[in-house]
Write an enzyme that holds these catalytic residues in place. Structure first.
Site, PDB file in Angstrom:
ATOM      1  N   LYS A 106      10.723  26.316 -12.150  1.00 24.59           N
ATOM      2  CA  LYS A 106      11.212  27.185 -11.076  1.00 24.59           C
ATOM      3  C   LYS A 106      10.161  28.252 -10.846  1.00 24.59           C
ATOM      4  O   LYS A 106       9.393  28.589 -11.751  1.00 24.59           O
ATOM      5  CB  LYS A 106      12.536  27.849 -11.495  1.00 24.59           C
ATOM      6  CG  LYS A 106      13.371  28.292 -10.330  1.00 24.59           C
ATOM      7  CD  LYS A 106      14.145  27.128  -9.734  1.00 24.59           C
ATOM      8  CE  LYS A 106      14.998  27.552  -8.564  1.00 24.59           C
ATOM      9  NZ  LYS A 106      15.931  26.483  -8.166  1.00 24.59           N
ATOM     10  N   GLY A 218      32.063  28.944   1.865  1.00 26.07           N
ATOM     11  CA  GLY A 218      30.731  29.000   2.469  1.00 26.07           C
ATOM     12  C   GLY A 218      30.742  28.201   3.755  1.00 26.07           C
ATOM     13  O   GLY A 218      31.647  27.374   3.996  1.00 26.07           O
ATOM     14  N   TYR A 219      29.758  28.484   4.624  1.00 26.33           N
ATOM     15  CA  TYR A 219      29.552  27.596   5.756  1.00 26.33           C
ATOM     16  C   TYR A 219      28.075  27.564   6.120  1.00 26.33           C
ATOM     17  O   TYR A 219      27.679  27.678   7.269  1.00 26.33           O
ATOM     18  CB  TYR A 219      30.438  27.970   6.967  1.00 26.33           C
ATOM     19  CG  TYR A 219      30.868  26.719   7.720  1.00 26.33           C
ATOM     20  CD1 TYR A 219      31.563  25.712   7.069  1.00 26.33           C
ATOM     21  CD2 TYR A 219      30.531  26.525   9.063  1.00 26.33           C
ATOM     22  CE1 TYR A 219      31.924  24.540   7.722  1.00 26.33           C
ATOM     23  CE2 TYR A 219      30.900  25.357   9.731  1.00 26.33           C
ATOM     24  CZ  TYR A 219      31.589  24.377   9.043  1.00 26.33           C
ATOM     25  OH  TYR A 219      31.953  23.210   9.698  1.00 26.33           O
ATOM     26  N   ASN A 221      24.230  25.538   4.802  1.00 29.63           N
ATOM     27  CA  ASN A 221      23.740  24.156   4.829  1.00 29.63           C
ATOM     28  C   ASN A 221      24.605  23.208   3.991  1.00 29.63           C
ATOM     29  O   ASN A 221      25.066  22.176   4.489  1.00 29.63           O
ATOM     30  CB  ASN A 221      22.276  24.126   4.350  1.00 29.63           C
ATOM     31  CG  ASN A 221      21.762  22.722   4.141  1.00 29.63           C
ATOM     32  OD1 ASN A 221      21.949  22.112   3.095  1.00 29.63           O
ATOM     33  ND2 ASN A 221      21.158  22.160   5.166  1.00 29.63           N
ATOM     34  N   TYR A 224      28.418  23.058   5.331  1.00 28.86           N
ATOM     35  CA  TYR A 224      28.605  22.387   6.621  1.00 28.86           C
ATOM     36  C   TYR A 224      28.497  20.871   6.462  1.00 28.86           C
ATOM     37  O   TYR A 224      29.346  20.119   6.958  1.00 28.86           O
ATOM     38  CB  TYR A 224      27.588  22.884   7.670  1.00 28.86           C
ATOM     39  CG  TYR A 224      27.543  21.966   8.872  1.00 28.86           C
ATOM     40  CD1 TYR A 224      28.600  21.942   9.791  1.00 28.86           C
ATOM     41  CD2 TYR A 224      26.492  21.066   9.050  1.00 28.86           C
ATOM     42  CE1 TYR A 224      28.596  21.056  10.863  1.00 28.86           C
ATOM     43  CE2 TYR A 224      26.483  20.179  10.117  1.00 28.86           C
ATOM     44  CZ  TYR A 224      27.536  20.175  11.024  1.00 28.86           C
ATOM     45  OH  TYR A 224      27.533  19.291  12.066  1.00 28.86           O
TER      46      TYR A 224
HETATM   47  P1  NAD Z   1      23.088  28.955   2.949  1.00 35.28           P
HETATM   48  O1  NAD Z   1      22.386  30.263   2.905  1.00 35.28           O
HETATM   49  O2  NAD Z   1      22.782  27.990   4.030  1.00 35.28           O
HETATM   50  O3  NAD Z   1      24.672  29.202   2.976  1.00 35.28           O
HETATM   51  C1  NAD Z   1      25.329  30.077   2.126  1.00 35.28           C
HETATM   52  C2  NAD Z   1      26.727  30.303   2.689  1.00 35.28           C
HETATM   53  O4  NAD Z   1      27.476  31.079   1.766  1.00 35.28           O
HETATM   54  C3  NAD Z   1      26.768  31.078   3.995  1.00 35.28           C
HETATM   55  O5  NAD Z   1      27.732  30.501   4.833  1.00 35.28           O
HETATM   56  C4  NAD Z   1      27.203  32.475   3.579  1.00 35.28           C
HETATM   57  O6  NAD Z   1      27.924  33.148   4.599  1.00 35.28           O
HETATM   58  C5  NAD Z   1      28.108  32.147   2.431  1.00 35.28           C
HETATM   59  N1  NAD Z   1      28.296  33.258   1.503  1.00 35.28           N
HETATM   60  C6  NAD Z   1      27.356  34.053   0.935  1.00 35.28           C
HETATM   61  N2  NAD Z   1      27.936  34.973   0.154  1.00 35.28           N
HETATM   62  C7  NAD Z   1      29.258  34.738   0.208  1.00 35.28           C
HETATM   63  C8  NAD Z   1      30.383  35.344  -0.381  1.00 35.28           C
HETATM   64  N3  NAD Z   1      30.253  36.403  -1.200  1.00 35.28           N
HETATM   65  N4  NAD Z   1      31.601  34.822  -0.105  1.00 35.28           N
HETATM   66  C9  NAD Z   1      31.747  33.772   0.712  1.00 35.28           C
HETATM   67  N5  NAD Z   1      30.725  33.154   1.312  1.00 35.28           N
HETATM   68  C10 NAD Z   1      29.504  33.641   1.065  1.00 35.28           C
HETATM   69  O7  NAD Z   1      22.849  28.320   1.505  1.00 35.28           O
HETATM   70  P2  NAD Z   1      22.982  26.795   1.057  1.00 35.28           P
HETATM   71  O8  NAD Z   1      21.654  26.166   1.128  1.00 35.28           O
HETATM   72  O9  NAD Z   1      24.132  26.172   1.743  1.00 35.28           O
HETATM   73  O10 NAD Z   1      23.315  26.984  -0.499  1.00 35.28           O
HETATM   74  C11 NAD Z   1      24.626  27.314  -0.951  1.00 35.28           C
HETATM   75  C12 NAD Z   1      24.656  27.190  -2.461  1.00 35.28           C
HETATM   76  O11 NAD Z   1      24.285  25.869  -2.836  1.00 35.28           O
HETATM   77  C13 NAD Z   1      23.730  28.106  -3.238  1.00 35.28           C
HETATM   78  O12 NAD Z   1      24.349  28.439  -4.468  1.00 35.28           O
HETATM   79  C14 NAD Z   1      22.538  27.231  -3.516  1.00 35.28           C
HETATM   80  O13 NAD Z   1      21.805  27.658  -4.660  1.00 35.28           O
HETATM   81  C15 NAD Z   1      23.226  25.910  -3.764  1.00 35.28           C
HETATM   82  N6  NAD Z   1      22.358  24.742  -3.594  1.00 35.28           N
HETATM   83  C16 NAD Z   1      21.772  24.479  -2.393  1.00 35.28           C
HETATM   84  C17 NAD Z   1      20.977  23.361  -2.250  1.00 35.28           C
HETATM   85  C18 NAD Z   1      20.363  22.987  -0.933  1.00 35.28           C
HETATM   86  O14 NAD Z   1      19.735  21.927  -0.855  1.00 35.28           O
HETATM   87  N7  NAD Z   1      20.523  23.773   0.119  1.00 35.28           N
HETATM   88  C19 NAD Z   1      20.752  22.511  -3.360  1.00 35.28           C
HETATM   89  C20 NAD Z   1      21.371  22.811  -4.574  1.00 35.28           C
HETATM   90  C21 NAD Z   1      22.170  23.927  -4.674  1.00 35.28           C
END
Ligand code: NAD
Length: 418
Positions: A106, A218-219, A221, A224
């Site tokens: 990381k 959440g909403y 990536n 959704y």
């Molecule tokens: P993103 O930034 O696209 O979405 C995050 C969402 O969470 C947003 O809708 C935001 O409004 C919401 N959010 C943030 N704080 C909040 C709270 N306190 N209460 C309610 N909702 C809240 O991020 P993402 O890429 O969708 O990632 C979401 C999670 O998944 C993270 O923990 C990330 O580490 C994990 N993750 C993502 C990926 C990836 O490929 N994108 C891969 C593995 C893990």
């Protein structure tokens, strides 16, 4: 998460607990408790106003016994060495439980990307790449995006590295834009993987797929795409949320309409979606649904709300949404928790596919990507589920046992040298 421990101490404690259960060789445990290599770099960057600022960047490579290190890079004001160490170790377990031929790493830069221009971010990214160039590479360590880094960041890293090496090196990073060697299906991958794992859990518990209801925190990536595929498969998505709050409709929500509403609404939020009731994030987590997907942030399911969780299955889209105390409560209640290192591994799995495509210059269709992702998720879920039943442990413990034993086996076979 337990507040007394920092993330690295917590990662080590988790490893020690699993090591005890597995009777892991003490020497191997001592090696695995520490990263193989930690790089700290100080990065001078010329800001738009002519001032020079110096940022601190990290890259921690936890283990590479099973293949080159793999893991994201985050840009955040709170980035610190212990956090990066923990995240690197968790990547080792994530790639191992998915049986990807990688280790774990990381990286991060302590900065506030929201306060920086594109030009400043580009100069910072290129300087960081220059500073760590000897330690990354297609067969050494392959970065990817994480918090506040994206496709564009990856394009800058690939370009800087390729220019320094004097050849096109698309394999040095993943989650690049498709136009320069990114994989189709990478955007959908994590949310889709979360759902493939959840679908296997529905089968394993013998639930009727036609009656599955889903609540997603959440909403962004992950959330959704999880909602989108759930809806496509005939599951009923009854609740979603964001930082402003959640929405609930027992008759089901249309994920695309909710997204359109979020984009157009003055609050830039899902709240006030027509036909749905506004609820809080806390209420969403306690809804009586088949499947709960925390896909926002860490530490949301705790010893306080775990007794009130009504879902039968939790598929962890976010990293670390459930505290260790909550894990115990949920296991006793009979909730099937699909742990983050398995449930959200769709992203790193398609990153692996992107790397394979970069190595072979043979690019796959989205359907091929989805099919291969499905195969990997189904296999990994069932391996973990079987072991959890066999050993009478929760899915997280089983996933760790599989991951640690794969890494330990590779280390033993390779031996200690020099
Ligand atoms: P993103 O930034 O696209 O979405 C995050 C969402 O969470 C947003 O809708 C935001 O409004 C919401 N959010 C943030 N704080 C909040 C709270 N306190 N209460 C309610 N909702 C809240 O991020 P993402 O890429 O969708 O990632 C979401 C999670 O998944 C993270 O923990 C990330 O580490 C994990 N993750 C993502 C990926 C990836 O490929 N994108 C891969 C593995 C893990």
């Amino acid at each position: 998460m337990t507040s007394a421990l920092n993330p690295y101490e917590m990662a080590v404690k988790q490893l020690e607990e699993v090591a005890k259960l597995m009777d892991l060789d003490r020497g191997i445990l001592e090696i695995l408790k520490r990263p193989k290599r930690e790089i700290i770099v100080h990065l001078p960057v010329k800001m738009d106003n002519g001032e020079i600022r110096v940022f601190t960047g990290y890259r921690v490579q936890h283990n590479d016994a099973r293949g080159p290190c793999k893991g994201g890079i985050r840009y955040h004001p709170d980035v610190n060495l212990d956090e990066v160490r923990a995240l690197a170790m968790w990547m080792t377990w994530k790639t191992a439980v998915m049986d990807l031929p990688y280790g774990g790493a990381k990286g991060g830069i302590r900065c506030d990307p929201k306060e920086m221009s594109q030009g400043e971010l580009e100069r910072l990214t290129r300087r960081y790449t220059y500073a760590i160039r000897e330690f990354i590479g297609t067969y050494i360590d392959i970065p990817a995006p994480d918090v506040y880094t994206n496709e564009q960041t990856m394009a800058w890293i690939m370009d800087t590295y390729s220019v320094l090496e004097g050849r096109f090196e698309p394999g040095v990073v993943t989650a690049k834009p498709v136009a320069i060697g990114g994989s189709l299906g990478r955007t959908e991958a994590t949310g889709l993987g979360v759902m493939y794992a959840a679908r296997e859990a529905v089968k394993a518990l013998g639930l009727n797929p036609k009656e599955v209801t889903v609540a997603i925190q959440g909403y962004g990536n992950v959330a959704y795409w999880a909602a989108k595929f759930a809806h496509e498969w005939g599951y009923k998505v009854v609740a979603v949320s964001d930082t402003k709050g959640g929405i609930y409709n027992p008759d089901g929500l249309d994920p695309d309409k909710v997204l359109e509403h979020k984009r157009k609404s003055p609050k830039r939020s899902v709240v006030d979606f027509p036909g749905a009731k506004n609820i809080s994030n806390e209420e969403l987590l306690e809804l009586d649904v088949t499947l709960l997907i925390p896909a926002a942030i860490e530490g949301v399911i705790t010893e306080k709300n775990a007794p009130n969780i009504n879902a039968k299955i939790i598929s962890e889209g976010a990293n670390g949404p459930t505290t260790p105390e909550a894990d115990k409560i949920l296991y006793e209640k009979g909730v099937l928790v699909i742990p983050d290192i398995l449930a959200n591994a769709g992203g790193v799995t398609v990153s692996y596919f992107e790397w394979v495509q970069a190595l072979t210059r043979d690019y796959w269709t989205k359907e091929q990507v989805f099919r291969r992702l499905e195969e990997r998720m189904v296999r990994a879920f069932n391996e973990v589920y079987r072991l959890s039943k066999e050993k009478g442990v929760d899915m997280r413990t089983a996933a760790y046992m599989i991951a640690v034993s794969r890494v330990a086996e590779a280390m033993k076979l390779r031996g200690i040298w020099p």
